[in-house]
Design a protein around this motif. Structure first.
Motif, PDB file in Angstrom:
ATOM      1  N   ALA A  27      -4.146  -6.766  -6.402  1.00 14.71           N
ATOM      2  CA  ALA A  27      -3.174  -7.501  -7.119  1.00 14.71           C
ATOM      3  C   ALA A  27      -3.069  -6.902  -8.311  1.00 14.71           C
ATOM      4  CB  ALA A  27      -2.575  -7.297  -6.250  1.00 14.71           C
ATOM      5  N   LEU A  44       2.941  -3.062  -7.351  1.00 10.24           N
ATOM      6  CA  LEU A  44       2.162  -3.354  -6.188  1.00 10.24           C
ATOM      7  C   LEU A  44       2.010  -3.759  -4.783  1.00 10.24           C
ATOM      8  CD1 LEU A  44       1.807  -6.069  -9.051  1.00 10.24           C
ATOM      9  CD2 LEU A  44       0.501  -3.683  -9.150  1.00 10.24           C
ATOM     10  N   GLU A  45       3.138  -4.543  -4.723  1.00 10.15           N
ATOM     11  CA  GLU A  45       4.019  -5.178  -3.127  1.00 10.15           C
ATOM     12  C   GLU A  45       3.663  -3.722  -2.508  1.00 10.15           C
ATOM     13  OE1 GLU A  45       4.692  -8.122  -2.367  1.00 10.15           O
ATOM     14  OE2 GLU A  45       5.583  -7.982  -0.873  1.00 10.15           O
ATOM     15  N   MET A  48       0.402  -2.158  -1.886  1.00  9.57           N
ATOM     16  CA  MET A  48      -0.487  -2.781  -0.736  1.00  9.57           C
ATOM     17  C   MET A  48       0.044  -2.696   0.421  1.00  9.57           C
ATOM     18  SD  MET A  48      -1.768  -6.018  -2.656  1.00  9.57           S
ATOM     19  CE  MET A  48      -0.297  -6.863  -3.281  1.00  9.57           C
ATOM     20  N   ASN A 102       8.813   0.063  -4.002  1.00  9.17           N
ATOM     21  CA  ASN A 102       8.824  -1.011  -3.231  1.00  9.17           C
ATOM     22  C   ASN A 102      10.118  -1.003  -1.812  1.00  9.17           C
ATOM     23  OD1 ASN A 102       7.081  -2.474  -4.539  1.00  9.17           O
ATOM     24  ND2 ASN A 102       8.428  -3.329  -5.820  1.00  9.17           N
ATOM     25  N   CYS A 211      -4.274  -1.549  -5.828  1.00 15.35           N
ATOM     26  CA  CYS A 211      -3.280  -2.257  -4.727  1.00 15.35           C
ATOM     27  C   CYS A 211      -3.870  -1.599  -3.416  1.00 15.35           C
ATOM     28  CB  CYS A 211      -1.843  -1.905  -4.517  1.00 15.35           C
ATOM     29  SG  CYS A 211      -1.420  -2.376  -6.749  1.00 15.35           S
ATOM     30  N   GLY A 235       2.461  -9.027  -4.118  1.00 13.51           N
ATOM     31  CA  GLY A 235       2.756  -8.128  -5.369  1.00 13.51           C
ATOM     32  C   GLY A 235       3.018  -8.683  -6.702  1.00 13.51           C
TER      33      GLY A 235
END
Lengths: 305, 347
Positions: A27, A44-45, A48, A102, A211, A235
Motif C-alpha cells: 500500500a 488505497l484502503e 485493497m 472507499n 493495492c 491503507g
C-alpha cells in the motif's frame, strides 16, 4: 515485563513483523507512486478491500489461488481506472474521488459478499484458496535467522520486490522521470511534451496494481477468508508511512516496517491479558504519534530554514 | 438566483437521478421480482405513517454528520473524524444519561452538552495538529476513529456494561434522560427539532458572523485569507471545534433519542454519509436538512426492498459513491453548463 520480553525476543515475533508489514509495503508503494506524480491516492484502503474480496471470490470460483490473485489485481486496477477517469477526465476533486471509492469498496464488498455467501460478516462458508508459503532452501536452515526470513507467503517476498521495483522505476527509468516531473510541476512537464493526464493515469493504475497485491495478501495469505472492512485502516497507515518516508521508496519502506512492528506488537501482547480493546489501538496510536512527531519536526525545520 | 447556481442545482438533481437509475439496474439484475422491488423502493417509504416516521428518525443523525462535514468542507478541510466522534460522544454521554439524577429537562440536556464537549475536545487533536504543524487532518482523523472505537469499547466493556444482559449493551438510561417522543405513533423524538435548530444556527454562524466569514474566506483561498489578516490557524481550530461539537451532540442525541441503552459495538458509519450529504447540499447548512432526508429516503427504501427480496441494504453505498463522484465532477454536464449560463446572459 519479563513475560513481555520473552514474547518479543522470539523468531516467531520477528517472523510476524514481516507478515504484518507485507500489506503495508504494497500500500505504501502505491502511495509513493501516485503521490510522486501529484495525484494523491487516498483510496488505497478501498482498492485493497476490493482486491481482497475479488481474490477470495475468484479463487473460490476457479478453484485456483493464482486466478484469485489475477482477479484481485485486475479489480484493484479497475477501481484505480475508475478513479483516474473521474479525477483526471471529469475533474472530480481527487480527495472526494478517493472518499467515493472507499465508500464504494466498504459497502460494495458487503453487498456482494451477501449475494455470494449469504453472510454480511465473513466468507468462511466459501472454500477460497490461499497463496503458498515459500521455504527458501539453505537460508531456511540457518538457526534463528532462518525461521524469521524463510517460510513466508509468496507475496511477502513479492512485497520486497515491489519496493525495489518502485525504487528502480522512479530513479532509473524514463517513466519514473516523467512521473516525478509531472508531480513536481505539471505545467513544466507539459511544456516539454509529457502528457500530464497520461502520466498521472499510469501513476494511479500502478498504485492500484500495488493495492491489488496488498489486498490479495489479506484474504489469501494473512488469513484465508474475506471479512467486512478487513483492511482495517492499513491503507491509511500506509499514507502516513509515505508522508513520513518523504515519498522515497526506501524511506517509506522503513517507516512501513516501523508501523509493522507496532502492529505485530499489538498482536503479540494480546496474549498477555492486557485489555484487548485498547491493545488493538496500538498500531493507530503509533501512526498518529509518528505523524505528529514528523509534522512537528518538519514544522521546526521550515521555521529555522 | 444566478444561472450558475441554478445549474449546480440541476447537476445535483441529475446526479440523484442517475443514482436512482443505478439502483434500478442493480434491482433488475439481482431481484427475482424486479418491477415489484422497484415499486417498493420508490413508493413504499411514503405509504404509511410509520415509514415516514422512519425517514425522519433516520435523517436526524445524518443532519448532524452532514452539518459537521459541511463546516469542514467549507473551510476546505477533509476531516473524516465525525464517525469516531459520534461513537465516543455516545459512550461518554451515556454515563450522564445513566447515573446522575438531574431533574427532567436538564437530564437530556446535560448528556447532550457532555457529548458536544467530548466531540469538541477530541476534534482538537487533529485540529490542533493541522492548525499548528500542518499534519494531514484526514489521516490523523481516521487514525483517531480507530482509537476512539477502542477507547469507547473499553469503556463499554469495563464500566458501562450491564452484566444482566446477554449482549454487549450498557445499563438502561434513566427515563428522564431520554428525549421525548414528539409524534405519537412513530419514533420521531425531540432530537429532530434540535437537529433543525442546529442547522439554522450553523447557517447563521457561517453566513452572518465574522468567524463564519473568516471560515469561508479560508476555504476559498487560505493564502489570500492569511495575507488579508485572517489568522488561518485559529480558523482551522474553530472549524474543528464546531464540527466536533455538532458531531458529538449528534452521537449522544442518537443514543438517548432512539435507544434505551448504549448499544453500538462498531463505528456507526455516519462519517462518510456526512461527506456525501454535505456535498449534496453544496455545503449549505440549510440544504443539509433536505439532503439528509433524501439519503434517509433511499435508506428506508433500500431497507424495505431488503425485507421483501433479499437485496442487501449496502446497495446504498454504491449509490452514494456514484453521487459523490458525479456531484464533484466539474466536467460532468459541462457542455450544457456553458449553454445554460449564456442563455441567461442574453435575457
Amino acid at each position: 515485563m519479563n513475560a513481555f520480553m520473552k514474547l518479543i525476543f522470539t523468531s516467531d515475533f520477528f517472523y510476524s513483523i514481516f507478515r504484518v508489514t507485507t500489506p503495508l509495503l504494497f500500500a505504501s508503494m502505491g502511495a509513493v507512486l501516485s503521490d510522486v506524480a501529484g495525484v494523491p491516492n487516498i483510496a488505497l484502503e478501498g482498492m485493497m478491500l476490493i482486491a481482497a474480496f475479488a481474490g477470495m471470490y475468484f479463487s473460490y470460483v476457479f478453484n485456483s489461488a493464482l486466478m484469485g490473485l489475477l482477479f484481485a489485481v485486475l479489480f484493484a486496477v479497475a477501481a484505480a481506472a475508475v478513479m483516474a477517469f473521474f479525477t483526471l477526465y471529469y475533474k472530480t476533486n481527487i480527495i472526494l474521488g478517493g472518499i467515493a471509492i472507499n465508500s464504494l469498496a466498504s459497502g460494495g464488498t458487503i453487498f456482494f459478499l451477501y449475494l455470494v455467501a449469504h453472510d454480511k460478516g465473513t466468507s468462511v462458508s466459501l472454500a477460497s484458496k490461499v497463496l503458498p508459503n515459500i521455504n527458501i532452501p539453505l537460508i531456511g536452515d540457518i538457526p534463528i535467522l532462518g525461521p524469521v526470513i524463510s517460510g513466508h507467503n509468496v507475496l511477502t517476498y513479492v512485497a520486497v520486490l515491489a519496493v525495489l521495483f518502485t525504487w528502480y522505476l522512479l530513479k532509473k527509468t524514463p517513466l519514473g522521470y516523467h512521473l516525478r516531473a509531472v508531480g513536481e510541476k505539471k505545467e513544466a512537464a507539459d511544456s516539454v511534451g509529457i502528457s500530464v493526464i497520461k502520466t498521472q493515469t499510469i501513476a494511479l493504475l500502478l498504485s492500484g496494481l500495488m493495492c491489488g497485491f496488498g489486498g490479495a495478501f489479506m484474504s489469501m495469505g494473512y488469513v484465508s477468508w474475506f471479512s467486512r472492512d478487513m483492511i482495517s485502516g492499513r491503507g491509511w497507515i500506509a499514507l502516513a508511512a509515505e508522508a513520513m518516508g518523504m515519498q522515497h521508496p526506501l524511506g517509506t519502506a522503513a517507516t512501513s516496517l516501523l508501523f509493522g512492528v507496532a502492529d505485530a506488537l499489538s498482536n503479540a501482547v494480546a496474549t498477555l491479558g492486557w485489555p484487548s480493546d485498547l491493545v488493538k489501538t496500538i498500531p493507530y496510536c503509533a501512526t498518529l504519534a509518528g505523524l505528529a512527531i514528523f509534522s512537528i519536526r518538519a514544522y521546526r525545520k521550515n521555521k529555522n530554514a | 438566483m444566478s444561472r450558475e447556481r441554478s445549474f449546480n442545482m440541476i447537476r445535483t438533481a441529475v446526479s440523484m437521478l442517475v443514482a436512482i437509475l443505478v439502483a434500478f439496474v442493480i434491482i433488475l439484475i439481482v431481484s427475482d421480482q424486479p418491477v415489484e422491488s422497484i415499486k417498493i423502493f420508490l413508493v413504499m417509504p411514503f405509504s404509511s405513517g410509520s415509514y415516514l416516521g422512519n425517514i425522519v428518525e433516520t435523517a436526524v443523525p445524518l443532519i448532524f454528520s452532514g452539518l459537521a462535514m459541511a463546516v469542514m468542507f467549507k473551510a476546505n478541510l477533509f476531516n473524516l473524524g465525525g464517525e469516531g466522534i459520534f461513537f465516543i460522544a455516545g459512550a461518554v454521554g451515556s454515563f450522564v444519561a445513566i447515573w446522575p439524577k438531574f431533574p427532567s429537562v436538564l437530564a437530556p440536556l446535560a448528556a447532550i452538552v457532555v457529548g458536544a464537549l467530548v466531540g469538541m475536545v477530541v476534534m482538537m487533536v487533529p485540529g490542533g495538529l493541522k492548525a499548528k504543524y500542518g499534519a494531514n487532518e484526514m489521516v490523523t482523523s481516521l487514525m483517531m476513529n480507530n482509537i476512539l472505537l477502542g477507547v469507547g469499547l473499553y469503556l463499554l466493556n469495563n464500566l458501562l456494561r450491564d452484566p444482566g444482559m446477554a449482549s454487549l449493551v450498557s445499563y438502561k438510561y434513566r427515563k428522564k434522560a431520554l428525549l421525548a417522543n414528539i409524534v405519537p405513533g412513530t419514533r420521531i423524538h425531540a432530537g429532530f427539532l434540535i437537529a433543525v435548530l442546529c442547522a439554522v444556527l450553523v447557517y447563521l454562524f457561517m453566513y452572518k458572523s465574522k468567524w463564519g466569514y473568516e471560515i469561508r474566506m479560508t476555504g476559498n483561498n487560505a493564502k489570500f485569507a492569511s495575507y488579508s489578516g485572517i489568522n488561518v490557524a485559529k480558523v482551522i481550530l474553530i472549524v474543528h471545534m464546531v464540527a466536533g461539537a455538532i458531531a458529538g451532540a449528534g452521537g449522544i442525541i442518537e443514543c438517548i433519542g432512539l435507544h434505551k441503552r448504549f448499544e453500538w459495538t462498531a463505528l456507526p458509519g455516519y462519517g462518510f454519509d456526512g461527506a456525501m450529504i454535505a456535498m449534496l447540499a453544496g455545503n449549505n447548512p440549510l440544504g443539509v436538512i433536505g439532503a439528509a432526508f433524501f439519503v434517509s429516503y433511499l435508506r428506508i427504501g433500500a431497507d424495505l426492498v431488503n425485507r421483501s427480496s433479499d437485496i442487501p441494504t449496502e446497495m446504498i453505498a454504491i449509490l452514494q459513491s456514484i453521487i459523490i463522484l458525479l456531484i464533484s465532477a466539474e466536467r460532468f454536464l459541462h457542455k450544457y453548463r456553458q449553454r445554460w449560463i449564456e442563455k441567461g446572459e442574453k435575457k
